[in-house]
Design a protein around this motif. Sequence first.
Motif, mmCIF file in Angstrom:
data_model
loop_
_atom_site.group_PDB
_atom_site.id
_atom_site.type_symbol
_atom_site.label_atom_id
_atom_site.label_comp_id
_atom_site.label_asym_id
_atom_site.label_seq_id
_atom_site.Cartn_x
_atom_site.Cartn_y
_atom_site.Cartn_z
ATOM 1 N N SER A 136 123.673 -3.603 -28.395
ATOM 2 C CA SER A 136 124.667 -4.613 -28.033
ATOM 3 C C SER A 136 124.117 -6.011 -28.271
ATOM 4 C CB SER A 136 125.074 -4.457 -26.568
ATOM 5 O OG SER A 136 123.946 -4.628 -25.714
ATOM 6 N N ILE A 137 125.021 -6.955 -28.548
ATOM 7 C CA ILE A 137 124.634 -8.351 -28.692
ATOM 8 C C ILE A 137 125.598 -9.209 -27.878
ATOM 9 C CG2 ILE A 137 123.639 -8.012 -30.991
ATOM 10 C CD1 ILE A 137 126.132 -9.365 -32.162
ATOM 11 N N GLU A 138 125.252 -10.472 -27.704
ATOM 12 C CA GLU A 138 126.049 -11.374 -26.884
ATOM 13 C C GLU A 138 127.403 -11.663 -27.524
ATOM 14 O OE1 GLU A 138 124.447 -15.704 -28.324
ATOM 15 O OE2 GLU A 138 122.999 -14.414 -27.287
ATOM 16 N N ASN A 142 136.630 -5.945 -28.337
ATOM 17 C CA ASN A 142 137.707 -6.718 -27.717
ATOM 18 C C ASN A 142 137.744 -8.138 -28.260
ATOM 19 O OD1 ASN A 142 138.756 -4.754 -25.761
ATOM 20 N ND2 ASN A 142 136.773 -4.996 -24.746
ATOM 21 N N MET A 143 138.925 -8.744 -28.172
ATOM 22 C CA MET A 143 139.113 -10.145 -28.552
ATOM 23 C C MET A 143 139.749 -10.870 -27.368
ATOM 24 S SD MET A 143 140.778 -9.460 -32.333
ATOM 25 C CE MET A 143 140.650 -11.146 -32.953
ATOM 26 N N GLN A 144 139.120 -11.975 -26.960
ATOM 27 C CA GLN A 144 139.679 -12.789 -25.883
ATOM 28 C C GLN A 144 140.245 -14.079 -26.478
ATOM 29 O OE1 GLN A 144 137.261 -15.328 -23.295
ATOM 30 N NE2 GLN A 144 138.076 -14.206 -21.534
ATOM 31 N N ALA A 159 140.407 -4.821 -30.082
ATOM 32 C CA ALA A 159 140.310 -5.231 -31.484
ATOM 33 C C ALA A 159 140.342 -4.012 -32.390
ATOM 34 C CB ALA A 159 139.030 -6.022 -31.718
ATOM 35 N N GLY A 160 141.275 -4.035 -33.327
ATOM 36 C CA GLY A 160 141.295 -3.029 -34.384
ATOM 37 C C GLY A 160 140.813 -3.671 -35.669
ATOM 38 N N GLU A 161 140.695 -2.882 -36.716
ATOM 39 C CA GLU A 161 140.228 -3.433 -37.982
ATOM 40 C C GLU A 161 141.117 -2.957 -39.126
ATOM 41 O OE1 GLU A 161 136.186 -3.781 -40.740
ATOM 42 O OE2 GLU A 161 136.091 -2.836 -38.767
ATOM 43 N N GLU A 162 141.604 -3.927 -39.898
ATOM 44 C CA GLU A 162 142.400 -3.625 -41.082
ATOM 45 C C GLU A 162 141.450 -3.330 -42.237
ATOM 46 O OE1 GLU A 162 145.309 -6.130 -44.048
ATOM 47 O OE2 GLU A 162 145.470 -6.518 -41.894
ATOM 48 N N GLN A 202 134.252 -10.006 -28.049
ATOM 49 C CA GLN A 202 133.582 -9.439 -26.884
ATOM 50 C C GLN A 202 133.148 -7.997 -27.118
ATOM 51 O OE1 GLN A 202 136.556 -9.990 -23.785
ATOM 52 N NE2 GLN A 202 135.598 -11.894 -23.123
ATOM 53 N N ASP A 203 132.198 -7.572 -26.280
ATOM 54 C CA ASP A 203 131.671 -6.197 -26.333
ATOM 55 C C ASP A 203 131.241 -5.862 -27.758
ATOM 56 O OD1 ASP A 203 132.258 -5.737 -23.558
ATOM 57 O OD2 ASP A 203 134.356 -5.524 -24.126
ATOM 58 N N LEU A 204 130.327 -6.677 -28.265
ATOM 59 C CA LEU A 204 129.865 -6.547 -29.640
ATOM 60 C C LEU A 204 128.679 -5.607 -29.734
ATOM 61 C CD1 LEU A 204 129.969 -10.318 -30.706
ATOM 62 C CD2 LEU A 204 131.792 -8.621 -30.791
#
Length: 484
Positions: A198-200, A120-122, A135-138, A185-187
């Motif tokens: 997971s990381i922060e 996710n991106m905030q 979040a998607g990735e090109e 987020q949610d990395l």
Amino acid sequence: MQIIKKLLIGSVLIGGFVVYTQYEKSAEPTWTVNSEQFSVVNSLKDGMKREYIKFDELELIDKYGFLKEINKTVTLKESYRTLKIEKIWNMNGRMYLLYSVDVKERDKDEYHIPRLSVKNMQFQTKEGKELVLKAGEEMGQPGTRDEGFVYKHRLYRSMMLMPGMFDSSENDWSIVSKANIVRLQDLTISSKNHGVDSIEDIALTVPSEDPYTKVLKSEPINQTFTYGDNQKVKIKSIDALLYEQRLSVEIPNDKSLIGFASKENKLQDQPLTYGILGTNKNGFYVPIYDMTGDVNNKKERSVTFTSSVHKDPRSFSWKIPKNDIQTFLSNTDQPVLKNQEILKIGNTIIRYEGMTMFEGSPRIKLSIFTDSSQHLHHLRLIPDHYYSDAEVSDDYERVYKNNIISISDENKTRMDNFEVHSSENEKKATYYITFYNKKEMENGEMKPIMIPESELTLTLSNLSYLKPLKNPVDIIYKNIMIMN
């Protein structure tokens, strides 16, 4: 005295240990990365050349200083590894990210080194507004995706993140373009040896410069011409942005002026319109849209303005009585004929001509008469419901919402279930207004329905018109286009 000596000796030892440990953290390892197992480069510049191949505009973004160094470090749970965000470039949420992770002597290939994933991106604005999107990735150019390159014992990888812009139609999308902080987020990180962990979250301050609006090159023109009642316009320069060229202009305090028309294109019978964008504070400009093909290779180009384009601030309304509609619907084979003049601007007249069957469906009919096909082509009516109620950028306020037609019923409720179709000949355009079922329209089913049995009020507003210049104005400018 002995106590003081011991304290001094202890301080020196502690200081030496701190210096040593800091050296250990920053010093380059003495072992050599196996170039058969990893793609090793001699410089970061060489590594970036690989990145330029993946994403078309990245080299220019880097060349003009929009690719910003971040150097934000996250310590990973796996011992003695860090993840560093090295560089970012952001454009309306589309974010290029270059990051690196330590390479250890035990690593056999890139798959043993953690790879970053973003769910996710905030987006956060200075005013405190927030919006979270998936979040998607090109993937970049086909065949260019790789596992990164190694420089100075760190593996560099990249990703081009794209926010999910279709998460909800209720979102305030302006938050994305106005955001000054993007929080990833949610990395997670994943590797062959340690699986997924997971990381922060990582918060990134977005560079304020916009590569799509900043002038990168400029060549002076300094040409003045007049329109209307001796009103002066100065073409100051031709400016190049990343993807377009535009004329920087000085214009008088004339809110009716919205652009210029040109008919220099031999491939088109009708004039092109060049709108004036910008603000009093930041200046005004006219985007130049060039033809494709050989013209793009010319070192010098030209555009010829033949008319100034204006917007009439007035609104023009008329009513269609309920009785007229009922009379027509009771016998659609018999048209209800009218010849009501709604307005006259110069040599252009708009008339309401009644109701009739056209192509098997009941329609409201109005016509535009003018002495020039150029005027006719320029004045094309657009339903008001084509535009949202969202605020428009200040730069576009002058040219936004032209030639609008709106309809309301007897309860003054704005109607949004109609479309406008037209047919043209040399000096006349006929418009047919057709009503549809709203739900079917939203599903793409365009089945005409009867004209609503209600007194209807039709309004025309923001009508644009041409004023021919006394003499056509040839503007010659250098081709400084950066990226076609």
